[in-house]
Design a protein around this motif. Structure first.
Motif, short mmCIF file in Angstrom:
data_model
loop_
_atom_site.label_atom_id
_atom_site.label_comp_id
_atom_site.label_asym_id
_atom_site.label_seq_id
_atom_site.Cartn_x
_atom_site.Cartn_y
_atom_site.Cartn_z
N MET A 14 158.11 46.28 10.68
CA MET A 14 159.02 46.98 11.57
C MET A 14 158.26 47.40 12.82
SD MET A 14 161.24 49.66 9.40
CE MET A 14 160.90 49.67 7.67
N SER A 15 158.98 47.50 13.91
CA SER A 15 158.37 48.07 15.11
C SER A 15 158.11 49.55 14.85
CB SER A 15 159.28 47.88 16.32
OG SER A 15 160.43 48.69 16.19
N THR A 16 157.26 50.15 15.64
CA THR A 16 156.92 51.56 15.46
C THR A 16 158.15 52.44 15.61
OG1 THR A 16 154.72 51.12 16.32
CG2 THR A 16 155.42 53.40 16.27
N ARG A 17 158.96 52.13 16.58
CA ARG A 17 160.18 52.92 16.81
C ARG A 17 161.13 52.84 15.62
NH1 ARG A 17 164.08 52.31 22.06
NH2 ARG A 17 165.24 54.21 21.72
N THR A 18 161.33 51.64 15.10
CA THR A 18 162.21 51.45 13.95
C THR A 18 161.65 52.16 12.74
OG1 THR A 18 162.83 49.29 14.82
CG2 THR A 18 163.34 49.71 12.52
N TYR A 19 160.33 52.09 12.55
CA TYR A 19 159.70 52.74 11.41
C TYR A 19 159.85 54.26 11.49
CZ TYR A 19 156.19 54.35 8.16
OH TYR A 19 155.56 55.00 7.13
N VAL A 20 159.66 54.83 12.66
CA VAL A 20 159.80 56.28 12.82
C VAL A 20 161.24 56.70 12.54
CG1 VAL A 20 159.73 58.16 14.52
CG2 VAL A 20 157.83 56.56 14.35
N LEU A 21 162.21 55.98 13.08
CA LEU A 21 163.62 56.30 12.82
C LEU A 21 163.95 56.18 11.34
CD1 LEU A 21 165.40 54.62 15.86
CD2 LEU A 21 165.16 57.06 15.39
#
Length: 112
Positions: A14-21
């Protein structure tokens, strides 16, 4: 054959943004929603105990997949367990949720 497995793994990340969300939803919103849904039909301690199972399961899956703990998930799990301890000692669950919220803000500011 080895290269294709590496390429597949990179695509699955996952991208970092997707992972954080995803982490915020699984370890923050889902337990809160479960608690709010259950606290009207059972004691707040039992509702919070059930809601704590979500971050616990997420941490176990992350540990099995990556062989290390998810820092944000572990912090959320710790704050939920701390809330259960404070409630069992006679405190209010609102105090525990304030601690959880403050820990979340701290974790997000520190970049975990």
């Amino acid at each position: 054959m080895q290269k294709s497995m590496v390429a597949e793994r990179k695509e699955m990340k996952m991208s970092t943004r997707t992972y954080v969300l995803f982490t915020l939803i699984i370890n923050g919103l889902a337990p809160w929603g479960i608690y709010e849904w259950l606290c009207h039909s059972m004691s707040s301690v039992l509702a919070l105990s059930i809601a704590t199972l979500v971050p616990l399961a997420d941490n176990l899956v992350h540990l099995l997949r990556h062989k290390k703990l998810d820092v944000f998930g572990a912090l959320m799990l710790f704050t939920f367990v701390l809330t259960l301890v404070l409630i069992s000692l006679g405190g209010s669950e609102k105090i525990g949720f304030q601690i959880t919220g403050n820990m979340n803000i701290f974790a997000m500011c520190c970049g975990s």
